[in-house]
Design a protein around this motif. Sequence first.
Motif, PDB file in Angstrom:
ATOM      1  N   ASP A 149       0.830  -1.116   0.011  1.00 27.92           N
ATOM      2  CA  ASP A 149       0.011  -0.035  -0.014  1.00 27.92           C
ATOM      3  C   ASP A 149       0.860   1.227   0.014  1.00 27.92           C
ATOM      4  O   ASP A 149       0.440   2.477   0.516  1.00 27.92           O
ATOM      5  N   SER A 150       2.059   0.933  -0.472  1.00 28.12           N
ATOM      6  CA  SER A 150       3.083   2.179  -0.590  1.00 28.12           C
ATOM      7  C   SER A 150       2.526   3.513  -1.523  1.00 28.12           C
ATOM      8  O   SER A 150       2.915   4.471  -1.234  1.00 28.12           O
ATOM      9  N   HIS A 151       1.499   3.120  -2.253  1.00 26.79           N
ATOM     10  CA  HIS A 151       0.862   4.296  -2.975  1.00 26.79           C
ATOM     11  C   HIS A 151      -0.033   5.134  -2.149  1.00 26.79           C
ATOM     12  O   HIS A 151      -0.438   6.117  -2.612  1.00 26.79           O
ATOM     13  N   GLY A 152      -0.331   4.550  -0.897  1.00 32.43           N
ATOM     14  CA  GLY A 152      -1.246   5.724   0.046  1.00 32.43           C
ATOM     15  C   GLY A 152      -2.436   5.361  -0.215  1.00 32.43           C
ATOM     16  O   GLY A 152      -3.019   4.436  -0.922  1.00 32.43           O
ATOM     17  N   HIS A 153      -3.458   6.301   0.133  1.00 35.08           N
ATOM     18  CA  HIS A 153      -4.690   6.086   0.212  1.00 35.08           C
ATOM     19  C   HIS A 153      -5.503   6.607  -0.949  1.00 35.08           C
ATOM     20  O   HIS A 153      -5.139   7.832  -1.040  1.00 35.08           O
ATOM     21  N   GLY A 154      -6.368   6.210  -1.645  1.00 36.56           N
ATOM     22  CA  GLY A 154      -7.193   7.074  -2.654  1.00 36.56           C
ATOM     23  C   GLY A 154      -8.237   7.449  -1.983  1.00 36.56           C
ATOM     24  O   GLY A 154      -8.291   7.794  -0.724  1.00 36.56           O
ATOM     25  N   GLN A 155      -9.129   8.181  -2.646  1.00 31.92           N
ATOM     26  CA  GLN A 155     -10.565   8.910  -2.190  1.00 31.92           C
ATOM     27  C   GLN A 155     -11.465   7.833  -1.773  1.00 31.92           C
ATOM     28  O   GLN A 155     -11.135   6.473  -1.783  1.00 31.92           O
ATOM     29  N   GLU A 156     -12.321   8.049  -0.974  1.00 33.93           N
ATOM     30  CA  GLU A 156     -13.197   7.042  -0.266  1.00 33.93           C
ATOM     31  C   GLU A 156     -13.823   6.354  -1.320  1.00 33.93           C
ATOM     32  O   GLU A 156     -14.312   6.860  -2.447  1.00 33.93           O
ATOM     33  N   ASP A 157     -14.109   4.918  -1.014  1.00 33.94           N
ATOM     34  CA  ASP A 157     -14.719   4.127  -1.870  1.00 33.94           C
ATOM     35  C   ASP A 157     -16.267   4.337  -2.324  1.00 33.94           C
ATOM     36  O   ASP A 157     -16.606   4.139  -3.398  1.00 33.94           O
ATOM     37  N   ASP A 158     -16.757   5.135  -1.565  1.00 35.67           N
ATOM     38  CA  ASP A 158     -18.079   5.245  -1.613  1.00 35.67           C
ATOM     39  C   ASP A 158     -18.331   6.333  -2.849  1.00 35.67           C
ATOM     40  O   ASP A 158     -19.354   6.883  -3.529  1.00 35.67           O
ATOM     41  N   GLU A 159     -17.080   6.994  -3.469  1.00 35.30           N
ATOM     42  CA  GLU A 159     -17.059   7.850  -4.594  1.00 35.30           C
ATOM     43  C   GLU A 159     -16.585   6.843  -5.795  1.00 35.30           C
ATOM     44  O   GLU A 159     -16.499   7.506  -7.078  1.00 35.30           O
ATOM     45  N   ASN A 160     -16.475   5.662  -5.645  1.00 37.07           N
ATOM     46  CA  ASN A 160     -15.893   4.956  -6.752  1.00 37.07           C
ATOM     47  C   ASN A 160     -16.987   4.557  -7.822  1.00 37.07           C
ATOM     48  O   ASN A 160     -18.275   4.004  -7.514  1.00 37.07           O
ATOM     49  N   PHE A 213     -18.341  -6.104  -2.921  1.00 35.62           N
ATOM     50  CA  PHE A 213     -19.122  -5.647  -4.011  1.00 35.62           C
ATOM     51  C   PHE A 213     -20.333  -6.080  -4.091  1.00 35.62           C
ATOM     52  O   PHE A 213     -21.274  -5.474  -4.514  1.00 35.62           O
ATOM     53  N   VAL A 214     -20.626  -7.172  -3.990  1.00 34.48           N
ATOM     54  CA  VAL A 214     -21.969  -7.961  -4.286  1.00 34.48           C
ATOM     55  C   VAL A 214     -22.905  -7.544  -3.210  1.00 34.48           C
ATOM     56  O   VAL A 214     -24.106  -7.433  -3.521  1.00 34.48           O
ATOM     57  N   HIS A 215     -22.370  -7.367  -1.986  1.00 34.37           N
ATOM     58  CA  HIS A 215     -23.147  -6.810  -1.102  1.00 34.37           C
ATOM     59  C   HIS A 215     -23.407  -5.314  -0.782  1.00 34.37           C
ATOM     60  O   HIS A 215     -23.952  -4.973   0.096  1.00 34.37           O
ATOM     61  N   GLY A 216     -22.787  -4.671  -1.710  1.00 38.73           N
ATOM     62  CA  GLY A 216     -23.065  -3.183  -1.947  1.00 38.73           C
ATOM     63  C   GLY A 216     -22.346  -2.509  -0.973  1.00 38.73           C
ATOM     64  O   GLY A 216     -22.649  -1.167  -0.799  1.00 38.73           O
ATOM     65  N   ASP A 217     -21.109  -2.856  -0.320  1.00 34.69           N
ATOM     66  CA  ASP A 217     -20.311  -2.425   0.500  1.00 34.69           C
ATOM     67  C   ASP A 217     -19.710  -1.443  -0.172  1.00 34.69           C
ATOM     68  O   ASP A 217     -18.709  -1.835  -0.913  1.00 34.69           O
ATOM     69  N   ARG A 218     -19.613  -0.152   0.070  1.00 31.76           N
ATOM     70  CA  ARG A 218     -18.852   0.914  -0.577  1.00 31.76           C
ATOM     71  C   ARG A 218     -17.232   0.716   0.088  1.00 31.76           C
ATOM     72  O   ARG A 218     -16.327   1.256  -0.748  1.00 31.76           O
ATOM     73  N   GLY A 219     -16.945   0.377   1.000  1.00 30.01           N
ATOM     74  CA  GLY A 219     -15.831   0.143   1.768  1.00 30.01           C
ATOM     75  C   GLY A 219     -14.694  -0.976   1.080  1.00 30.01           C
ATOM     76  O   GLY A 219     -14.407  -2.053   1.946  1.00 30.01           O
TER      77      GLY A 219
END
Length: 584
Positions: A455-466, A526-532
Amino acid sequence: MEYTKQPCLQSLGQHGYIQGVTLHEKATKKPFCHYFGGVRYAHPPPERWRMARKLSPSYSYGSKEQPGPGDGRTGICPQPRFLDAVSEESWTEDCFQCNIWIPIGDAPKNGWPVLFFIHGGFLQFGDPNAFSAAALLGDAQLDAIVILPAYRLNVFGFLYSSELEQDAAAVNENVGNHGFWDQRLALEWTRDHIHLFGGNASEITVAGYSAGAYSTFYQLTHDLTLPPDQSIIKRVCIWSNSPVAQPKLPTTAQTQFTELLTHLSIPLTLAPDEKLRRLRALPAQHLLQAAMSLPAHNQFRPTTDGTFIRSNLFASLDDGTLARRIRARDIRILCGECRDERNLYATWFPPREDSLPALRDRLLAEYPQPLVETLLKLYYPTGELPPGVENWRTDAFGRVYADMQVHKMQRGLVDALTAPMTAAAVQGRPPAVTATGGAVAGTTPPTSGSCHTDDSHGHGQEDDENLVYRYRIEYRLKCADKSIPPSWGVTHATDQYIWFWGNGERLEREEKSVVWTALVEPLKKFVHGDRGLQWGTKGHKQLRTLMPDGSVQIKEDVFWDEAMRVWKALREIGEPDSASVARL
């Protein structure tokens, strides 16, 4: 894996009862899932090339005392043999059934989410019986219902002509693309009946591999044309495929139909209804053999019919309309590729000779001439093999074919779906949805083992914006060796053993930890609709990559610029009367 079976009775409301089985792992006696196979989702049509029919309100699978059999397999549409494809003894034109896999235990309050999976096979072969979701539910604990429908293929599912237009108009029904309409009917059956199995009709993910991924794209675009209250699809998985160009127009389909009649010595001067009567009277084996023997157009694929596939579909992709509709419906997309897709693609009807002209002829069987001429100029500007490419017949063909089916065209699709958002961000307007992800991390996998996550690239934006979750697979499971030569590497279809947790074969202990953390746990979320999902990518030009050593790394897409060069060159051609493209 080996299972023992116990009878499992299931009520289907007004449609009576079916009896499936509960599968237990033979070694441990642990119950893995319930299975209902060969469950009818539609009545067969009265004749070939007519629409299948919704189940009548009075249809009964069986009574409680004598339930209908639900422990078998779906019917298999007549099809050419390829690799381990089924024999003629299994063929039937009544293939309007599905296989259903259900988790053990009580369903949650709102019901299990649903994974509706469409099998691949170039739209020419394949069937859902080749897939097992037992371990995905019983071992990996997907906690979702998995449904796999059969549908019509090749000449039985995608023949189109003016004669068929007249025939369909006489009974006021749609014409052509019958394979897609079959899939849609199965999807509607799922929406209307899945609650009887403990499923949640408002949480349906449509997934597909290869031709199934191609089908998934068209099921999604059709779904987007419907009013929201008729929409079914919540999320999609487009695995190892992508659309290329607007499917062929009726004029090109008519040429193929005429070639078929000529090959069968059916006079072109006959009345339309007599032509169809003779075609419908042919035994399935005879018709299929003739269709596959056509010299120029032996692959039967979708047609721009104006109903299921609209004439402005790719224009709406180019101008951002499709992307805006997807965002408005809040639909998420999971898509990606294998590293060595080309090695399997090279085996599907390779060029007749080892030459550039033979390669050109082979590509013309799949794509419109302007597209093929542009491709050849892009790939072989000097008319010679480029460095590192061994021959025209398998290596060159496999590479360009895989690029068109997967690598370059899927990147073009991602660009088309994210470009409006990128433009909005540049102009200082926060996009409604962005193609980014969260940090790479995984919860405890089903079994112990080691899997390094970078995970050296760091954190992206929140998954709920994906909007789009992209992946690349460079890791091969040992059980894939049973069906696909190890020398082909991480080729097309080897990752089906990942997505289906062995697909009936046993994963090794360390492999479980690898694939769970890399892809299956995120798929479950993903199938369960979890944004995280904690996907880890930061922008649509990064891929969550399962490396050869089993580690998960976030990689910049080094193939992006070259893919854009090809995609944009092909899109500039416009939409000629195009031959539709092949899908495995």
